[in-house]
Design a protein around this motif. Structure first.
Motif, PDB file in Angstrom:
ATOM      1  N   LYS A  50     -64.950 102.518  -0.312  1.00  0.00           N
ATOM      2  CA  LYS A  50     -63.759 102.104  -1.042  1.00  0.00           C
ATOM      3  C   LYS A  50     -63.976 100.692  -1.557  1.00  0.00           C
ATOM      4  N   ASP A  51     -63.943 100.550  -2.877  1.00  0.00           N
ATOM      5  CA  ASP A  51     -64.067  99.258  -3.540  1.00  0.00           C
ATOM      6  C   ASP A  51     -65.344  98.517  -3.114  1.00  0.00           C
ATOM      7  N   ALA A  52     -66.460  99.234  -3.078  1.00  0.00           N
ATOM      8  CA  ALA A  52     -67.744  98.655  -2.674  1.00  0.00           C
ATOM      9  C   ALA A  52     -68.469  98.094  -3.897  1.00  0.00           C
ATOM     10  N   ASP A  53     -69.234  97.042  -3.697  1.00  0.00           N
ATOM     11  CA  ASP A  53     -70.028  96.452  -4.768  1.00  0.00           C
ATOM     12  C   ASP A  53     -71.108  97.446  -5.197  1.00  0.00           C
ATOM     13  N   VAL A  54     -71.154  97.751  -6.494  1.00  0.00           N
ATOM     14  CA  VAL A  54     -72.054  98.793  -6.990  1.00  0.00           C
ATOM     15  C   VAL A  54     -73.524  98.420  -6.777  1.00  0.00           C
ATOM     16  N   THR A  55     -73.882  97.154  -6.924  1.00  0.00           N
ATOM     17  CA  THR A  55     -75.291  96.771  -6.716  1.00  0.00           C
ATOM     18  C   THR A  55     -75.695  96.948  -5.254  1.00  0.00           C
ATOM     19  N   ALA A  56     -74.778  96.664  -4.340  1.00  0.00           N
ATOM     20  CA  ALA A  56     -75.077  96.844  -2.919  1.00  0.00           C
ATOM     21  C   ALA A  56     -75.281  98.322  -2.591  1.00  0.00           C
ATOM     22  N   VAL A  57     -74.468  99.177  -3.190  1.00  0.00           N
ATOM     23  CA  VAL A  57     -74.606 100.619  -2.963  1.00  0.00           C
ATOM     24  C   VAL A  57     -75.941 101.111  -3.512  1.00  0.00           C
ATOM     25  N   LEU A  58     -76.311 100.661  -4.724  1.00  0.00           N
ATOM     26  CA  LEU A  58     -77.585 101.062  -5.321  1.00  0.00           C
ATOM     27  C   LEU A  58     -78.771 100.596  -4.475  1.00  0.00           C
ATOM     28  N   GLU A  59     -78.709  99.366  -3.986  1.00  0.00           N
ATOM     29  CA  GLU A  59     -79.784  98.848  -3.130  1.00  0.00           C
ATOM     30  C   GLU A  59     -79.910  99.667  -1.854  1.00  0.00           C
ATOM     31  N   ARG A  60     -78.788 100.046  -1.264  1.00  0.00           N
ATOM     32  CA  ARG A  60     -78.828 100.814  -0.020  1.00  0.00           C
ATOM     33  C   ARG A  60     -79.386 102.212  -0.241  1.00  0.00           C
ATOM     34  N   LEU A  61     -78.985 102.842  -1.358  1.00  0.00           N
ATOM     35  CA  LEU A  61     -79.520 104.171  -1.663  1.00  0.00           C
ATOM     36  C   LEU A  61     -81.027 104.103  -1.901  1.00  0.00           C
ATOM     37  N   ALA A  62     -81.503 103.042  -2.546  1.00  0.00           N
ATOM     38  CA  ALA A  62     -82.943 102.871  -2.750  1.00  0.00           C
ATOM     39  C   ALA A  62     -83.657 102.706  -1.406  1.00  0.00           C
ATOM     40  N   ALA A  63     -83.039 101.986  -0.485  1.00  0.00           N
ATOM     41  CA  ALA A  63     -83.636 101.810   0.844  1.00  0.00           C
ATOM     42  C   ALA A  63     -83.718 103.150   1.571  1.00  0.00           C
ATOM     43  N   ILE A  64     -82.683 103.957   1.453  1.00  0.00           N
ATOM     44  CA  ILE A  64     -82.683 105.275   2.088  1.00  0.00           C
ATOM     45  C   ILE A  64     -83.791 106.138   1.500  1.00  0.00           C
ATOM     46  N   GLY A  65     -83.956 106.084   0.168  1.00  0.00           N
ATOM     47  CA  GLY A  65     -84.981 106.880  -0.503  1.00  0.00           C
ATOM     48  C   GLY A  65     -86.364 106.265  -0.457  1.00  0.00           C
ATOM     49  N   ARG A  66     -86.464 105.092   0.153  1.00  0.00           N
ATOM     50  CA  ARG A  66     -87.746 104.381   0.267  1.00  0.00           C
ATOM     51  C   ARG A  66     -88.413 104.170  -1.090  1.00  0.00           C
ATOM     52  N   VAL A  67     -87.612 103.729  -2.065  1.00  0.00           N
ATOM     53  CA  VAL A  67     -88.124 103.389  -3.381  1.00  0.00           C
ATOM     54  C   VAL A  67     -87.727 101.947  -3.694  1.00  0.00           C
ATOM     55  N   ASN A  68     -88.452 101.343  -4.614  1.00  0.00           N
ATOM     56  CA  ASN A  68     -88.118 100.006  -5.075  1.00  0.00           C
ATOM     57  C   ASN A  68     -87.095 100.128  -6.194  1.00  0.00           C
ATOM     58  N   ILE A  69     -86.225  99.154  -6.292  1.00  0.00           N
ATOM     59  CA  ILE A  69     -85.199  99.205  -7.325  1.00  0.00           C
ATOM     60  C   ILE A  69     -85.075  97.844  -7.990  1.00  0.00           C
ATOM     61  N   VAL A  70     -84.952  97.868  -9.305  1.00  0.00           N
ATOM     62  CA  VAL A  70     -84.700  96.673 -10.100  1.00  0.00           C
ATOM     63  C   VAL A  70     -83.370  96.920 -10.791  1.00  0.00           C
TER      64      VAL A  70
END
Length: 148
Positions: A50-70
């Motif tokens: 709820k009302d989460a920062d979109v960049t933080a969510v994207l970074e966390r999903l990248a960590a889960i998928g073990r990929v690098n994200i820019v």
């Protein structure tokens, strides 16, 4: 063994490593009263944000998928979503679509920007690919037989 990551002031996301998962089941750590990302042993995720920062969510999903994200500077805002039993890729696409974003994947790196920026980049690459002009050469044919 549990790892907890703080993301911004709003989110704290937890993942339980596979060795601990075998003993204790899928890891769940509450981010706030209503926010949580749960990762099961098969890398299926549950998101209740709820009302989460979109960049933080994207970074966390990248960590889960073990990929690098820019993440481009133009990616901003907050997101509220609830997803159950989806792959991290499905969750990533849902977040991108909800915010009018797109991604370009190159090996193990994901670049996230607005849809317009990604499309402009794709068009530029396409123009570069076809920029060379075809060359026509005229000359005598060799190894030909005269047939009457």
């Amino acid at each position: 063994m549990s790892r907890t990551h703080a993301i911004g002031l709003v989110l704290t996301v937890g993942i339980t490593t596979l060795a601990h998962t075998a003993l204790a089941g899928p890891g769940t750590v509450s981010m706030l009263a209503h926010d949580a990302i749960t990762v099961g042993p098969s890398q299926r995720v549950n998101l209740d944000l709820k009302d989460a920062d979109v960049t933080a969510v994207l970074e966390r999903l990248a960590a889960i998928g073990r990929v690098n994200i820019v993440i481009s500077d133009e990616v901003k805002g907050r997101i509220t979503l609830r997803l159950r039993n989806v792959s991290w890729q499905e969750a990533l696409h849902a977040v991108l679509r909800a915010k009018g974003l797109d991604m370009q994947r190159d090996g193990n790196v994901i670049w996230v920007a607005s849809y317009k920026t990604i499309e402009a980049e794709k068009q530029e690459r396409l123009r570069e690919k076809w920029r060379c002009t075809p060359e026509t050469k005229l000359g005598p044919l060799e190894f030909c037989k005269n047939v009457e």
